[in-house]
Design a protein around this motif. Sequence first.
Motif, PDB file in Angstrom:
ATOM      1  N   ARG A 246      30.269  13.296  75.709  1.00 39.21           N
ATOM      2  CA  ARG A 246      30.623  14.547  76.530  1.00 39.21           C
ATOM      3  C   ARG A 246      29.540  14.832  77.583  1.00 39.21           C
ATOM      4  N   ALA A 247      28.991  13.737  78.062  1.00 41.13           N
ATOM      5  CA  ALA A 247      27.799  13.811  78.766  1.00 41.13           C
ATOM      6  C   ALA A 247      27.858  14.805  80.035  1.00 41.13           C
ATOM      7  N   SER A 248      28.925  14.636  80.749  1.00 41.88           N
ATOM      8  CA  SER A 248      29.315  15.606  82.126  1.00 41.88           C
ATOM      9  C   SER A 248      29.064  16.922  81.684  1.00 41.88           C
ATOM     10  N   ALA A 249      29.863  17.297  80.575  1.00 40.68           N
ATOM     11  CA  ALA A 249      29.884  18.845  80.154  1.00 40.68           C
ATOM     12  C   ALA A 249      28.382  19.354  79.891  1.00 40.68           C
ATOM     13  N   TRP A 250      28.028  18.361  78.932  1.00 37.84           N
ATOM     14  CA  TRP A 250      26.586  19.014  78.298  1.00 37.84           C
ATOM     15  C   TRP A 250      25.557  19.130  79.550  1.00 37.84           C
ATOM     16  N   GLU A 251      25.474  17.918  80.332  1.00 38.24           N
ATOM     17  CA  GLU A 251      24.578  18.178  81.378  1.00 38.24           C
ATOM     18  C   GLU A 251      24.775  19.237  82.242  1.00 38.24           C
ATOM     19  N   SER A 252      26.124  19.328  82.701  1.00 40.14           N
ATOM     20  CA  SER A 252      26.432  20.417  83.757  1.00 40.14           C
ATOM     21  C   SER A 252      26.036  21.764  83.029  1.00 40.14           C
ATOM     22  N   ARG A 253      26.229  22.094  81.757  1.00 40.64           N
ATOM     23  CA  ARG A 253      25.785  23.406  81.144  1.00 40.64           C
ATOM     24  C   ARG A 253      24.459  23.600  80.937  1.00 40.64           C
ATOM     25  N   LEU A 254      23.987  22.382  80.557  1.00 38.98           N
ATOM     26  CA  LEU A 254      22.351  22.629  80.369  1.00 38.98           C
ATOM     27  C   LEU A 254      21.476  22.669  81.643  1.00 38.98           C
ATOM     28  N   GLY A 255      22.274  22.290  82.699  1.00 38.29           N
ATOM     29  CA  GLY A 255      21.654  22.404  84.079  1.00 38.29           C
ATOM     30  C   GLY A 255      21.847  23.843  84.468  1.00 38.29           C
ATOM     31  N   GLN A 256      22.484  24.484  84.194  1.00 36.70           N
ATOM     32  CA  GLN A 256      22.907  25.923  84.603  1.00 36.70           C
ATOM     33  C   GLN A 256      22.646  27.247  83.681  1.00 36.70           C
ATOM     34  N   ASP A 257      22.578  26.740  82.328  1.00 36.86           N
ATOM     35  CA  ASP A 257      22.255  27.658  81.304  1.00 36.86           C
ATOM     36  C   ASP A 257      21.056  27.511  80.587  1.00 36.86           C
ATOM     37  N   THR A 258      20.083  28.229  80.656  1.00 36.81           N
ATOM     38  CA  THR A 258      18.840  27.719  79.824  1.00 36.81           C
ATOM     39  C   THR A 258      18.980  28.473  78.179  1.00 36.81           C
ATOM     40  N   GLN A 259      19.951  29.194  77.881  1.00 30.74           N
ATOM     41  CA  GLN A 259      20.255  29.588  76.724  1.00 30.74           C
ATOM     42  C   GLN A 259      20.707  28.321  75.748  1.00 30.74           C
ATOM     43  N   LEU A 260      21.408  27.405  76.343  1.00 28.40           N
ATOM     44  CA  LEU A 260      21.837  26.299  75.324  1.00 28.40           C
ATOM     45  C   LEU A 260      20.554  25.342  75.226  1.00 28.40           C
ATOM     46  N   MET A 261      19.834  25.145  76.319  1.00 28.82           N
ATOM     47  CA  MET A 261      18.664  24.456  75.887  1.00 28.82           C
ATOM     48  C   MET A 261      17.870  24.984  74.856  1.00 28.82           C
ATOM     49  N   GLU A 262      17.565  26.492  74.874  1.00 37.66           N
ATOM     50  CA  GLU A 262      16.781  27.213  73.762  1.00 37.66           C
ATOM     51  C   GLU A 262      17.286  27.169  72.600  1.00 37.66           C
ATOM     52  N   LEU A 263      18.641  26.963  72.430  1.00 33.19           N
ATOM     53  CA  LEU A 263      19.406  26.903  71.180  1.00 33.19           C
ATOM     54  C   LEU A 263      19.006  25.502  70.690  1.00 33.19           C
TER      55      LEU A 263
END
Length: 223
Positions: A126-143
């Motif tokens: 599900r790379a497209s959804a993950w990469e899109s969100r990780l690039g927009q929302d630092t909260q997910l990266m922090e989690l």
Amino acid sequence: MTDHDWPSSPSDSELEELDQFLRAHGGDEDLLLDGVHGLLTALAIGPAPAKPEEWLPDVLHEPFTDPAEGQRVLQLLAHLNDSIAPELETGAYEPILGEVDDDDEGSTVYTARGWCEGFSRGIDLRASAWESRLGQDTQLMELLGPIIALAIDDGVFEADAEFAELSDEEYDECLAHIPSVVAAVADYWRNHPPSAEEQRAAQDAAASRRPGMQRRRGGRTLH
């Protein structure tokens, strides 16, 4: 669905049976039991569910020679997959980890390398959804921080910046955080579902993925 309707977690004997099959039929770069659990976990908590035909090519790599054995292995994989969501709901989720011999201490220690390898492949599906969100929302990266730290330390991920090696205490602390991280990421995607654009991109990527093809990352599981 009530609590008593949820699938039970696989028994130790079932996990051992599946582990032995994967060891006997896998190559050096193929996922073993811990990796399969990481893969299924990433799909269970991620932006969109995956059908078995999407993830089975990352787990099984040759036709079954014994139909009865094949049916049994598929049942075990389905049981493992179906148990993840209920375990998260009840707070019973624990990652399946590999073991390595500690030459310095003469004991056996746990490693997340295989689990993280599988988790990364689940994200790849599900790379497209993950990469899109990780690039927009630092909260997910922090989690994802503890899992990312383990993956970098074990050589599953390559980091652009240089990271100090985790101490034994830091490594164990990150291991202990995996259940809470997994639960938090599941809550994140539940509360912030993928947009229509992200869903379309994920569907297009899934449709274009050919059976039997999988992305490899450096290193192999240590057991």
